[in-house]
Design a protein around this motif. Structure first.
Motif, PDB file in Angstrom:
ATOM      1  N   LEU B  57      13.572  20.528  -5.857  1.00  0.00           N
ATOM      2  CA  LEU B  57      12.473  19.636  -6.257  1.00  0.00           C
ATOM      3  C   LEU B  57      12.881  18.179  -6.009  1.00  0.00           C
ATOM      4  O   LEU B  57      12.093  17.369  -5.512  1.00  0.00           O
ATOM      5  CB  LEU B  57      12.138  19.837  -7.736  1.00  0.00           C
ATOM      6  N   ILE B  58      14.128  17.870  -6.332  1.00  0.00           N
ATOM      7  CA  ILE B  58      14.612  16.492  -6.152  1.00  0.00           C
ATOM      8  C   ILE B  58      14.687  16.140  -4.661  1.00  0.00           C
ATOM      9  O   ILE B  58      14.418  15.007  -4.262  1.00  0.00           O
ATOM     10  CB  ILE B  58      16.000  16.324  -6.824  1.00  0.00           C
ATOM     11  N   LEU B  59      15.021  17.151  -3.840  1.00  0.00           N
ATOM     12  CA  LEU B  59      15.139  16.912  -2.395  1.00  0.00           C
ATOM     13  C   LEU B  59      13.792  16.941  -1.685  1.00  0.00           C
ATOM     14  O   LEU B  59      13.714  16.651  -0.488  1.00  0.00           O
ATOM     15  CB  LEU B  59      16.047  17.979  -1.768  1.00  0.00           C
ATOM     16  N   GLY B  60      12.740  17.325  -2.390  1.00  0.00           N
ATOM     17  CA  GLY B  60      11.415  17.404  -1.757  1.00  0.00           C
ATOM     18  C   GLY B  60      11.217  18.679  -0.968  1.00  0.00           C
ATOM     19  O   GLY B  60      10.236  18.809  -0.232  1.00  0.00           O
ATOM     20  N   LEU B  61      12.155  19.620  -1.079  1.00  0.00           N
ATOM     21  CA  LEU B  61      11.982  20.896  -0.375  1.00  0.00           C
ATOM     22  C   LEU B  61      10.961  21.774  -1.088  1.00  0.00           C
ATOM     23  O   LEU B  61      10.421  22.707  -0.503  1.00  0.00           O
ATOM     24  CB  LEU B  61      13.322  21.632  -0.280  1.00  0.00           C
ATOM     25  N   LEU B  62      10.732  21.508  -2.359  1.00  0.00           N
ATOM     26  CA  LEU B  62       9.690  22.184  -3.124  1.00  0.00           C
ATOM     27  C   LEU B  62       8.864  21.106  -3.811  1.00  0.00           C
ATOM     28  O   LEU B  62       9.379  20.036  -4.140  1.00  0.00           O
ATOM     29  CB  LEU B  62      10.299  23.104  -4.193  1.00  0.00           C
ATOM     30  N   ALA B  63       7.599  21.406  -4.040  1.00  0.00           N
ATOM     31  CA  ALA B  63       6.745  20.465  -4.770  1.00  0.00           C
ATOM     32  C   ALA B  63       6.549  21.001  -6.182  1.00  0.00           C
ATOM     33  O   ALA B  63       6.368  22.221  -6.359  1.00  0.00           O
ATOM     34  CB  ALA B  63       5.400  20.343  -4.073  1.00  0.00           C
ATOM     35  N   PRO B  64       6.624  20.141  -7.195  1.00  0.00           N
ATOM     36  CA  PRO B  64       6.447  20.648  -8.558  1.00  0.00           C
ATOM     37  C   PRO B  64       5.008  21.109  -8.794  1.00  0.00           C
ATOM     38  O   PRO B  64       4.073  20.521  -8.258  1.00  0.00           O
ATOM     39  CB  PRO B  64       6.778  19.427  -9.428  1.00  0.00           C
ATOM     40  N   THR B  65       4.857  22.165  -9.581  1.00  0.00           N
ATOM     41  CA  THR B  65       3.515  22.625  -9.945  1.00  0.00           C
ATOM     42  C   THR B  65       2.896  21.618 -10.918  1.00  0.00           C
ATOM     43  O   THR B  65       1.710  21.311 -10.834  1.00  0.00           O
ATOM     44  CB  THR B  65       3.604  24.020 -10.603  1.00  0.00           C
ATOM     45  N   LEU B  66       3.725  21.122 -11.822  1.00  0.00           N
ATOM     46  CA  LEU B  66       3.294  20.103 -12.784  1.00  0.00           C
ATOM     47  C   LEU B  66       4.406  19.068 -12.902  1.00  0.00           C
ATOM     48  O   LEU B  66       5.564  19.349 -12.591  1.00  0.00           O
ATOM     49  CB  LEU B  66       3.070  20.722 -14.168  1.00  0.00           C
ATOM     50  N   GLY B  67       4.049  17.889 -13.403  1.00  0.00           N
ATOM     51  CA  GLY B  67       5.082  16.885 -13.668  1.00  0.00           C
ATOM     52  C   GLY B  67       5.284  15.926 -12.516  1.00  0.00           C
ATOM     53  O   GLY B  67       4.596  15.996 -11.495  1.00  0.00           O
ATOM     54  N   ARG B  68       6.252  15.024 -12.716  1.00  0.00           N
ATOM     55  CA  ARG B  68       6.451  13.949 -11.751  1.00  0.00           C
ATOM     56  C   ARG B  68       7.936  13.785 -11.462  1.00  0.00           C
ATOM     57  O   ARG B  68       8.755  13.811 -12.388  1.00  0.00           O
ATOM     58  CB  ARG B  68       5.877  12.665 -12.371  1.00  0.00           C
ATOM     59  N   ILE B  69       8.251  13.617 -10.190  1.00  0.00           N
ATOM     60  CA  ILE B  69       9.655  13.431  -9.792  1.00  0.00           C
ATOM     61  C   ILE B  69       9.737  12.201  -8.897  1.00  0.00           C
ATOM     62  O   ILE B  69       8.929  12.051  -7.983  1.00  0.00           O
ATOM     63  CB  ILE B  69      10.183  14.658  -9.008  1.00  0.00           C
ATOM     64  N   SER B  70      10.687  11.335  -9.179  1.00  0.00           N
ATOM     65  CA  SER B  70      10.900  10.225  -8.244  1.00  0.00           C
ATOM     66  C   SER B  70      12.398  10.056  -7.993  1.00  0.00           C
ATOM     67  O   SER B  70      13.226  10.327  -8.867  1.00  0.00           O
ATOM     68  CB  SER B  70      10.286   8.929  -8.778  1.00  0.00           C
ATOM     69  N   VAL B  71      12.701   9.672  -6.777  1.00  0.00           N
ATOM     70  CA  VAL B  71      14.087   9.422  -6.364  1.00  0.00           C
ATOM     71  C   VAL B  71      14.127   8.002  -5.811  1.00  0.00           C
ATOM     72  O   VAL B  71      13.373   7.692  -4.887  1.00  0.00           O
ATOM     73  CB  VAL B  71      14.522  10.443  -5.289  1.00  0.00           C
ATOM     74  N   PHE B  72      14.949   7.170  -6.402  1.00  0.00           N
ATOM     75  CA  PHE B  72      14.972   5.731  -6.073  1.00  0.00           C
ATOM     76  C   PHE B  72      13.564   5.138  -6.211  1.00  0.00           C
ATOM     77  O   PHE B  72      13.154   4.289  -5.421  1.00  0.00           O
ATOM     78  CB  PHE B  72      15.508   5.502  -4.656  1.00  0.00           C
TER      79      PHE B  72
END
Lengths: 429, 253
Positions: B57-72
Motif C-alpha cells: 500500500l505504501i509503495l502504491g502497488l495496491l490501492a487501499p479500499t478505505l483510508g488515506r496513505i501519503s508518502v512525502f
C-alpha cells in the motif's frame, strides 16, 4: 528518457540472451531458402517468382506476428507473475513509458529478423524490376451511390416488405455492397468511359507513362470467360495511349497502351473501351477496371512493404502488451489469438452475409460483432504488402505513411495509455 | 501529518475480493501509522498479519479500499514520491539473464541516473555488498544470499530518502545478517528513513527505533522498543499468541 532506454535495453537483452532472436533469425533465413523448394510454382517464371516472394517473406512475417504477439502478452504478464514487475513499478518511471519501451524493444527485434529475411529476397530478385501503380476509376463511393439509390429502391414495388420495414442504415449497407459489385454493360459497338486521376508524380509525360497498361477483368463470380474484341484508349492530357484487345482467353487481360496520334475531342484522364465483339460485355468498374502505371523498382517496393510490416508488428505487440497488462498470460495469449483469427476472418464473413435482414437474433448479434471487429481492424487487414510485392504492385507511399502513423505511433500510444490505467489496478500479491 | 512525517497512513483498509468481487479477507483493517524522518520503523507480526500488504500500500502497488496513505506528502503512485523510495522485497526477484553489475545499472537507469553516475554508484555498491569479484556473472547462478545483496544494492542505487525493507535478513547467513543490521543503522544515522518488516524479533530489537505489532491486519501495539517491555519477544507473544504457535509459524515461514 534514461529509464525508457534502460527498459528497452532490458527487454531486448532478454530477447537476445534467451536465444529467441538467434532462433528466429535461423528459422527465418532457413525458411527463405526452403520456401522456394516447397512452393515450386505453376511452371511459369512469373508464377514461381510470385509464389516465392509471397510464401517465403510472407511466411517469415506470419511467424514473426505470432511469436511477437506471444512474447508481448508474456512480457508484462509473466513479469507480474514472477513479481519482477513490481520492482520496476516502484521506481520513478511512468507506466506508459514502461509499456512503450517494451513495445519498441520487441518491435525492434522483429524488425531485425524481418530485415535479415528481406536481405535474402533482395539478393535473389533484380532490384530494378519495375513495380506498378494500380489506379482505380474515380467514382462516387459505394455509400454515396447507396444513398442515391435508397429512395428508388424502397419505393420499388418489387422490393419486399421485409426490406422496406428494415432500418435505413441496414438497407444502406446492403445497397452499398450492391453498389460495390455493380456491373456495367458495354454493348456491341458501344464505348464505356471511366475517369482516372493521375497522382502528380505520375503525370510527367511520355517517359513516365511508358509501359502503361489497362487491366480489365472480363469475368464474373462463376468464372465465365468471354470472347472479347475492342479498343482501349487513355488520354493523359498530353498524349493519347491506345491498345487493342483481341480474342482473349484469359479472365484478366493486361493491355499495353502505346502512344498514338490524337484526333477529335480530348478528355484528359479518361480511359475508354470500345466493344467491337459480337456480344455485350459486363464488368464491375470498382473491381474490374484498372490502369497500371510504371513505378519504381523492386528494391524500393520491398523497403515500403518492410515498413508496413514493421508497423503491423508494432500494432500487434502493443495490443499484446495491453492484454498482458490486463490479464494473466494464458488468457491474454488466448484472447490475442482469438482476436487475430476473428479480425482475419471478419471481411470474408461479412462478404458471405452482407446484411442482417434475416430474423435470427443470434446471427444479427454475431454480424454486429464481426462488423465492429472488421471496422476496427480495417487499417491493418486492408493492407496487403506481401501480395502487392509478389504481384509487383506498388506499395504506395501514402499508404505506408498512413500505416506508420496509425499502427506504429497512434495505436501503441493508445494501448500504452490503456495499459497504464490497467497495470496499477492489478493485484500485486 | 507533521513536517517530519515521511509515511502517513490514516485508517487504511485493504479488502481482497474474489472474481465475483465478493470480499474474501481484510488484509489490513483500519490501520493508522506515521513514520518520521530519520527513524527506523519496524512492522512486526506473524505470517498473514498484513505486513507485506501494508508495504505494498505504501509503495502504491495496491490501492487501499478505505483510508488515506501519503508518502512525502504525496500519493504513493506519484512519480516524485517513487523517486525517493528504495525497496527490497521479501524475495530478490532478479532478472536471471542479467549480471550483478547490469542489474544495478538497470535500476540506476530507472532512477534516471546518467550512465557515468550510474556506473560510479554501481561500483561503490558492488564494493559495499562485497560482490565486486562476481559482478560480471549472471545472477541466475547466485546463491540466495548473494542475490539478496544484489537486490539490496539495487534498492540503494537511487540514494533513496526512504528505504523499505521486507524481511531484509531473510536467507542471509549470520555474518551477512549482522552486516545488514550494521548497514541499516549506518543509513539511519546518515538521515535515511527505514521501514522494515521482520518476524525475527531480535532483528527488530537490534535496529528499530519504533515498532508496530500487527495481527490480522490490525495494530495491536505501537511504541519505542524500550517502552514495550524488557523483551520484545515476550510482549509479542502476549499480544499475538502463545509460544508454541509462534515457533510453529516461524518454522513454517
Amino acid at each position: 528518457m534514461n529509464s525508457f532506454w534502460r527498459i528497452f535495453s532490458l527487454e531486448f537483452t532478454a530477447f537476445v540472451r534467451s536465444k529467441s532472436l538467434a532462433m528466429l533469425l535461423a528459422a527465418s533465413v532457413a525458411w527463405m531458402f526452403v520456401a522456394p523448394i516447397v512452393f515450386g510454382g505453376d511452371g511459369t517464371e512469373e508464377g514461381a517468382r510470385q509464389l516465392t516472394v509471397h510464401y517465403s517473406l510472407g511466411g517469415v512475417a506470419a511467424l514473426l506476428s505470432v511469436v511477437l504477439l506471444s512474447s508481448a502478452t508474456g512480457s508484462i504478464a509473466a513479469e507480474r507473475a514472477s513479481r519482477r514487475l513490481q520492482l520496476t513499478l516502484v521506481r520513478p518511471v511512468r507506466y506508459t513509458s514502461i509499456v512503450i519501451a517494451k513495445t519498441a524493444a520487441l518491435t525492434f527485434a522483429g524488425a531485425i529478423v524481418l530485415a535479415a529475411a528481406a536481405c535474402v529476397e533482395l539478393v535473389r530478385q533484380p532490384l530494378s524490376r519495375p513495380c506498378r501503380h494500380v489506379l482505380s476509376p474515380v467514382l462516387p463511393t459505394p455509400q454515396e451511390e447507396a444513398r442515391a439509390m435508397y429512395e428508388a429502391f424502397v419505393n420499388d414495388p418489387s422490393t419486399s416488405d421485409a426490406i422496406k420495414k428494415t432500418k435505413k442504415s441496414v438497407v444502406l449497407r446492403f445497397l452499398a455492397q450492391r453498389a460495390f459489385d455493380r456491373y456495367e454493360t458495354v454493348g456491341t459497338n458501344e464505348t464505356a468511359v471511366w475517369s482516372f486521376a493521375l497522382p502528380r508524380d505520375m503525370a510527367l509525360g511520355a517517359g513516365a507513362m511508358s509501359g502503361m497498361c489497362a487491366r480489365l477483368r472480363f469475368t464474373n463470380d462463376y468464372d465465365m470467360r468471354q470472347d472479347v474484341r475492342g479498343w482501349l484508349a487513355f488520354d493523359d492530357g498530353e498524349s493519347l495511349w491506345s491498345g487493342c484487345v483481341s480474342n482473349i482467353t484469359k479472365a484478366v487481360v493486361e493491355v499495353p497502351l502505346a502512344a498514338s496520334p490524337a484526333d477529335g475531342e480530348r478528355t484528359p484522364g479518361a480511359l475508354s473501351f470500345r466493344n467491337e465483339g459480337k456480344s455485350g460485355l459486363m464488368l464491375r468498374p470498382r473491381r474490374d477496371v484498372n490502369l497500371l502505371v510504371r513505378a519504381d523498382g523492386f528494391g524500393w517496393n520491398l523497403l515500403r512493404a518492410y515498413f508496413e510490416l514493421v508497423a503491423v508488428f508494432a500494432l500487434l505487440v502493443s495490443f499484446g502488451m495491453f492484454l498482458g497488462s490486463a490479464l494473466g498470460r494464458p488468457v491474454a495469449l488466448f484472447a490475442a489469438i482469438a482476436a487475430l483469427v476473428v479480425s482475419e476472418m471478419s471481411p470474408s464473413v461479412i462478404e458471405q452475409y452482407p446484411d442482417e435482414l434475416e430474423k435470427d437474433a443470434i446471427d444479427a448479434i454475431g454480424l454486429h460483432i464481426t462488423r465492429a471487429v472488421a471496422a476496427m481492424t480495417h487499417p491493418v487487414s486492408s493492407i496487403e504488402p506481401m501480395a502487392k510485392l509478389a504481384e509487383d504492385t506498388c506499395v504506395e507511399r501514402r499508404e505506408v505513411v498512413r500505416v506508420l502513423v496509425a499502427d506504429m505511433l497512434l495505436a501503441p500510444l493508445v494501448f500504452a495509455f490503456l495499459s497504464s490505467l490497467v497495470m496499477p489496478r492489478k493485484t500485486y500479491d | 501529518m507533521n513536517g517530519d512525517s515521511v509515511i502517513s497512513i490514516e485508517g487504511a483498509t485493504k479488502t481482497f475480493r474474489d472474481f465475483w468481487l465478493r470480499p474474501t479477507v481484510n488484509a489490513v483493517d483500519g490501520l493508522s501509522l506515521e513514520v518520521r524522518k530519520g527513524e527506523v520503523f519496524g512492522l512486526l507480526g506473524p505470517n498473514g498479519s498484513g505486513k507485506s500488504t501494508t508495504i505494498k500500500l505504501i509503495l502504491g502497488l495496491l490501492a487501499p479500499t478505505l483510508g488515506r496513505i501519503s508518502v512525502f506528502g504525496l500519493s504513493p503512485r506519484a512519480v516524485a514520491a517513487r523517486a525517493k523510495i528504495g525497496y527490497l522485497p521479501e524475495l530478490s526477484y532478479l532478472h536471471p539473464f542479467l549480471t550483478a553489475r547490469e542489474t544495478i545499472m538497470y535500476y540506476a537507469g530507472l532512477c534516471n541516473l546518467s550512465r557515468s553516475v550510474a556506473a560510479e554508484r554501481t561500483r561503490e555498491l558492488l564494493k559495499m555488498v562485497k560482490l565486486e569479484d562476481v559482478s560480471n556473472r549472471v545472477v541466475s547462478g547466485f546463491s540466495k544470499g548473494m542475490a539478496r545483496r544484489v537486490a539490496l544494492a539495487s534498492a540503494l542505487v537511487g540514494k533513496p530518502e526512504l528505504l523499505i525493507l521486507d524481511e531484509p535478513t531473510s536467507g542471509l547467513d549470520p555474518v551477512s545478517t549482522k552486516e545488514v543490521k550494521t548497514l541499516v543503522k549506518a543509513l539511519a544515522k546518515n538521515g535515511m528513513t527505514v521501514l522494515m518488516t521482520s518476524h525475527l524479533l531480535a532483528d527488530a530489537e537490534d535496529v528499530c527505533d519504533r515498532v508496530m505489532i500487527l495481527d490480522r491486519g490490525k495494530s495491536v501495539a505501537e511504541g519505542r522498543v524500550a517502552e514495550l517491555g524488557e523483551s520484545l519477544e515476550e510482549f509479542f507473544l502476549a499480544k499475538v499468541g502463545n509460544a508454541d504457535e509462534f515457533v510453529l509459524a516461524d518454522f513454517l515461514a
